[in-house]
Design a protein around this motif. Sequence first.
Motif, mmCIF file in Angstrom:
data_model
loop_
_atom_site.group_PDB
_atom_site.id
_atom_site.type_symbol
_atom_site.label_atom_id
_atom_site.label_comp_id
_atom_site.label_asym_id
_atom_site.label_seq_id
_atom_site.Cartn_x
_atom_site.Cartn_y
_atom_site.Cartn_z
ATOM 1 N N MET A 57 5.310 0.642 -16.055
ATOM 2 C CA MET A 57 4.340 -0.399 -15.805
ATOM 3 C C MET A 57 2.990 0.045 -16.352
ATOM 4 N N SER A 58 2.388 -0.795 -17.149
ATOM 5 C CA SER A 58 1.090 -0.445 -17.709
ATOM 6 C C SER A 58 -0.016 -0.862 -16.746
ATOM 7 N N ARG A 59 -1.090 -0.104 -16.746
ATOM 8 C CA ARG A 59 -2.211 -0.402 -15.866
ATOM 9 C C ARG A 59 -3.066 -1.497 -16.462
ATOM 10 N N ARG A 60 -3.672 -2.271 -15.601
ATOM 11 C CA ARG A 60 -4.604 -3.311 -16.039
ATOM 12 C C ARG A 60 -5.661 -3.476 -14.978
ATOM 13 N N ARG A 61 -6.799 -3.969 -15.391
ATOM 14 C CA ARG A 61 -7.905 -4.178 -14.447
ATOM 15 C C ARG A 61 -7.823 -5.605 -13.912
ATOM 16 N N VAL A 62 -7.929 -5.720 -12.593
ATOM 17 C CA VAL A 62 -7.967 -7.040 -11.976
ATOM 18 C C VAL A 62 -9.092 -7.059 -10.950
ATOM 19 N N LYS A 63 -9.619 -8.225 -10.711
ATOM 20 C CA LYS A 63 -10.606 -8.374 -9.651
ATOM 21 C C LYS A 63 -9.861 -8.297 -8.320
ATOM 22 N N LEU A 64 -10.547 -7.827 -7.298
ATOM 23 C CA LEU A 64 -9.886 -7.610 -6.019
ATOM 24 C C LEU A 64 -9.349 -8.893 -5.403
ATOM 25 N N HIS A 65 -10.040 -10.021 -5.574
ATOM 26 C CA HIS A 65 -9.506 -11.252 -5.007
ATOM 27 C C HIS A 65 -8.262 -11.709 -5.760
ATOM 28 N N GLU A 66 -8.143 -11.350 -7.040
ATOM 29 C CA GLU A 66 -6.921 -11.646 -7.783
ATOM 30 C C GLU A 66 -5.780 -10.756 -7.293
ATOM 31 N N TYR A 116 -5.476 -9.681 -4.274
ATOM 32 C CA TYR A 116 -5.075 -10.289 -3.002
ATOM 33 C C TYR A 116 -4.039 -11.378 -3.253
ATOM 34 N N ARG A 117 -4.321 -12.269 -4.210
ATOM 35 C CA ARG A 117 -3.385 -13.356 -4.523
ATOM 36 C C ARG A 117 -2.047 -12.828 -5.005
ATOM 37 N N GLU A 118 -2.077 -11.780 -5.827
ATOM 38 C CA GLU A 118 -0.831 -11.210 -6.329
ATOM 39 C C GLU A 118 0.000 -10.595 -5.211
ATOM 40 N N ILE A 119 -0.663 -9.904 -4.289
ATOM 41 C CA ILE A 119 0.055 -9.314 -3.161
ATOM 42 C C ILE A 119 0.621 -10.428 -2.287
ATOM 43 N N GLU A 120 -0.166 -11.476 -2.060
ATOM 44 C CA GLU A 120 0.283 -12.596 -1.244
ATOM 45 C C GLU A 120 1.523 -13.252 -1.858
ATOM 46 N N ALA A 121 1.572 -13.321 -3.175
ATOM 47 C CA ALA A 121 2.705 -13.940 -3.865
ATOM 48 C C ALA A 121 3.984 -13.110 -3.760
ATOM 49 N N LEU A 122 3.882 -11.845 -3.389
ATOM 50 C CA LEU A 122 5.067 -11.004 -3.258
ATOM 51 C C LEU A 122 5.943 -11.389 -2.073
ATOM 52 N N GLY A 123 5.363 -12.033 -1.075
ATOM 53 C CA GLY A 123 6.120 -12.446 0.107
ATOM 54 C C GLY A 123 7.124 -13.522 -0.266
#
Length: 73
Positions: free
Chosen positions: A1-10, A12-19
């Motif tokens: 997995m390659s690293r990328r920069r994301v804003k913290l609120h983004e 949050y949305r990505e973690i929320e989508a994992l559910g």
Amino acid sequence: MSRRRVKLHELYREIEALGGADECADDEAYNDAIDDVLAILRASGFGEGFYIDQREYENRARVSTAAQMEAAQ
């Protein structure tokens, strides 16, 4: 997995989508862990619709302090 920069609120949305759906005990435990992470982020001021970045937070604190000092005079 390659690293990328994301804003913290983004993030949050990505973690929320994992559910997802709770179809077995493993799914339920996984979703509980996701909910725990989201609760930690919300307690730190992150979440959908109410994220404030650090600079904005500091600016609001400065404005509030200035208003309080002005009201005290």
